[in-house]
Design a protein around this motif. Structure first.
Motif, mmCIF file in Angstrom:
data_model
loop_
_atom_site.group_PDB
_atom_site.id
_atom_site.type_symbol
_atom_site.label_atom_id
_atom_site.label_comp_id
_atom_site.label_asym_id
_atom_site.label_seq_id
_atom_site.Cartn_x
_atom_site.Cartn_y
_atom_site.Cartn_z
ATOM 1 N N ILE A 138 -0.949 -5.524 -9.739
ATOM 2 C CA ILE A 138 0.202 -6.272 -10.228
ATOM 3 C C ILE A 138 1.220 -6.680 -8.972
ATOM 4 N N GLU A 139 1.409 -5.663 -8.169
ATOM 5 C CA GLU A 139 2.280 -5.724 -7.127
ATOM 6 C C GLU A 139 1.865 -5.865 -5.487
ATOM 7 N N ILE A 140 0.766 -5.567 -5.473
ATOM 8 C CA ILE A 140 0.292 -5.494 -4.097
ATOM 9 C C ILE A 140 -1.339 -6.189 -3.964
ATOM 10 N N MET A 141 -1.338 -6.638 -2.528
ATOM 11 C CA MET A 141 -2.644 -7.330 -2.312
ATOM 12 C C MET A 141 -3.098 -6.907 -0.839
ATOM 13 N N GLY B 124 -12.520 -5.438 10.105
ATOM 14 C CA GLY B 124 -12.243 -4.487 9.082
ATOM 15 C C GLY B 124 -10.686 -4.367 9.189
ATOM 16 N N HIS B 125 -10.001 -4.876 10.164
ATOM 17 C CA HIS B 125 -8.379 -4.721 10.289
ATOM 18 C C HIS B 125 -7.985 -5.379 8.938
ATOM 19 N N THR B 126 -7.106 -4.600 8.155
ATOM 20 C CA THR B 126 -6.797 -4.843 6.908
ATOM 21 C C THR B 126 -5.274 -5.072 6.865
ATOM 22 N N LEU B 127 -4.723 -6.053 6.238
ATOM 23 C CA LEU B 127 -3.345 -6.154 5.782
ATOM 24 C C LEU B 127 -2.830 -5.767 4.240
ATOM 25 N N ILE B 128 -1.957 -4.810 4.221
ATOM 26 C CA ILE B 128 -1.689 -4.360 2.877
ATOM 27 C C ILE B 128 -0.300 -4.887 2.662
ATOM 28 N N VAL B 129 -0.002 -5.900 1.561
ATOM 29 C CA VAL B 129 1.116 -6.477 1.445
ATOM 30 C C VAL B 129 1.909 -6.359 0.031
ATOM 31 N N PRO B 130 3.018 -6.359 -0.056
ATOM 32 C CA PRO B 130 3.626 -6.499 -1.446
ATOM 33 C C PRO B 130 3.461 -8.087 -1.822
ATOM 34 N N LYS B 131 3.313 -8.237 -3.246
ATOM 35 C CA LYS B 131 3.184 -9.771 -3.810
ATOM 36 C C LYS B 131 4.696 -10.531 -3.502
ATOM 37 N N ILE C 51 10.080 -3.321 6.323
ATOM 38 C CA ILE C 51 10.209 -2.203 5.660
ATOM 39 C C ILE C 51 11.774 -1.973 5.636
ATOM 40 N N SER C 52 12.630 -2.387 6.326
ATOM 41 C CA SER C 52 14.213 -2.297 6.267
ATOM 42 C C SER C 52 14.699 -2.840 4.947
ATOM 43 N N ASP C 53 13.903 -3.931 4.288
ATOM 44 C CA ASP C 53 14.564 -4.374 3.044
ATOM 45 C C ASP C 53 13.700 -4.250 1.958
ATOM 46 N N THR C 54 12.586 -3.576 2.224
ATOM 47 C CA THR C 54 11.730 -3.301 0.737
ATOM 48 C C THR C 54 12.260 -2.316 0.104
ATOM 49 N N PRO C 55 12.316 -2.420 -1.120
ATOM 50 C CA PRO C 55 12.533 -1.281 -2.133
ATOM 51 C C PRO C 55 11.668 0.143 -1.817
ATOM 52 N N THR C 56 12.362 1.119 -1.724
ATOM 53 C CA THR C 56 11.725 2.465 -1.518
ATOM 54 C C THR C 56 10.326 2.544 -2.411
ATOM 55 N N ASP C 57 10.436 2.248 -3.755
ATOM 56 C CA ASP C 57 9.316 2.486 -4.604
ATOM 57 C C ASP C 57 8.415 1.719 -4.117
ATOM 58 N N LEU C 58 8.343 0.553 -3.734
ATOM 59 C CA LEU C 58 7.534 -0.508 -3.230
ATOM 60 C C LEU C 58 6.866 0.049 -2.050
ATOM 61 N N LEU C 59 7.505 0.431 -1.211
ATOM 62 C CA LEU C 59 7.035 0.941 0.102
ATOM 63 C C LEU C 59 6.180 2.301 -0.242
ATOM 64 N N GLY C 60 6.320 3.102 -1.343
ATOM 65 C CA GLY C 60 5.671 4.312 -1.945
ATOM 66 C C GLY C 60 4.532 3.820 -2.267
ATOM 67 N N LYS C 61 4.510 2.718 -3.043
ATOM 68 C CA LYS C 61 3.254 2.047 -3.664
ATOM 69 C C LYS C 61 2.192 1.311 -2.445
ATOM 70 N N LEU C 62 2.861 0.751 -1.516
ATOM 71 C CA LEU C 62 2.101 0.526 -0.322
ATOM 72 C C LEU C 62 1.206 1.639 0.276
ATOM 73 N N MET C 63 1.881 2.621 0.242
ATOM 74 C CA MET C 63 1.400 3.969 0.819
ATOM 75 C C MET C 63 0.208 4.390 -0.006
ATOM 76 N N VAL C 64 0.498 4.300 -1.271
ATOM 77 C CA VAL C 64 -0.563 4.782 -2.184
ATOM 78 C C VAL C 64 -1.806 3.831 -2.114
ATOM 79 N N VAL C 65 -1.621 2.703 -1.953
ATOM 80 C CA VAL C 65 -2.687 1.929 -1.789
ATOM 81 C C VAL C 65 -3.516 1.707 -0.529
ATOM 82 N N THR C 66 -2.609 1.971 0.617
ATOM 83 C CA THR C 66 -3.279 2.350 1.817
ATOM 84 C C THR C 66 -4.121 3.706 1.759
#
Ligand code: 5GP
Ligand code: ZN
Length: 135
Positions: A23-26, A37-44, A50-65
């Motif tokens: 829902i939030e990440i691609m 295979g170099h892959t980019l993980i991005v919030p939708k 990362i300076s303006d990305t909400p903390t919980d979303l950064l956490g979700k990016l790391m979980v997906v990573t």
């Protein structure tokens, strides 16, 4: 953001080789890979970095990573990767939409880590104090 390439990819206006979506990440393959295979993980949602990305979303990016990195390694036949974030133009950020780079690495692929410098006596401690005072 109208002029953001990654927003256009996320919206389907530009093509990509997508490897993961929720829902939030691609995640999609980088068009100019450091290694295949170099892959980019991005919030939708559009954030600059990362300076303006909400903390919980950064956490979700790391979980997906953590979730998709083993699949990237399996598909590319290696066991290691660098996780990278270029945060700001002087750090090499070119696309100003938050993203993590997962870059598969191979023994002897020739890439090196960044360089290193030497502190003058006392300089390291002084800088450490300045950072602690600014947190
Ligand atoms: P940055 O330097 O901003 O951290 O990295 C941006 C990354 O986006 C670069 O590695 C670049 O190759 C990748 N990139 C730029 N434009 C496109 C595109 O249109 N499609 C894909 N898949 N990757 C892109
Ligand atoms: Zn964007």
């Amino acid at each position: 953001m109208n002029d953001c390439i990654f927003c256009k990819i996320i919206n389907g206006e530009l093509p990509c080789v997508k490897v993961y979506e929720d829902i939030e990440i691609m995640a999609f393959l980088d068009i100019h890979p450091v290694n295949f295979g170099h892959t980019l993980i991005v919030p939708k949602a559009h954030y600059i970095n990362i300076s303006d990305t909400p903390t919980d979303l950064l956490g979700k990016l790391m979980v997906v990573t953590q979730k998709i990195a083993p699949a990237i390694l399996k598909a590319t036949g290696t066991s290691s990767f660098n996780l990278g974030v270029n945060n700001g133009a002087p750090a090499g950020q070119v696309i100003f939409h938050t993203h993590f780079h997962v870059m598969p690495r191979y023994e002897g692929d020739g890439y090196k880590m960044w360089g290193s410098r030497a502190y003058a006596p006392g300089e390291m401690e002084k800088l450490g104090e300045a950072v602690k005072a600014a947190i």
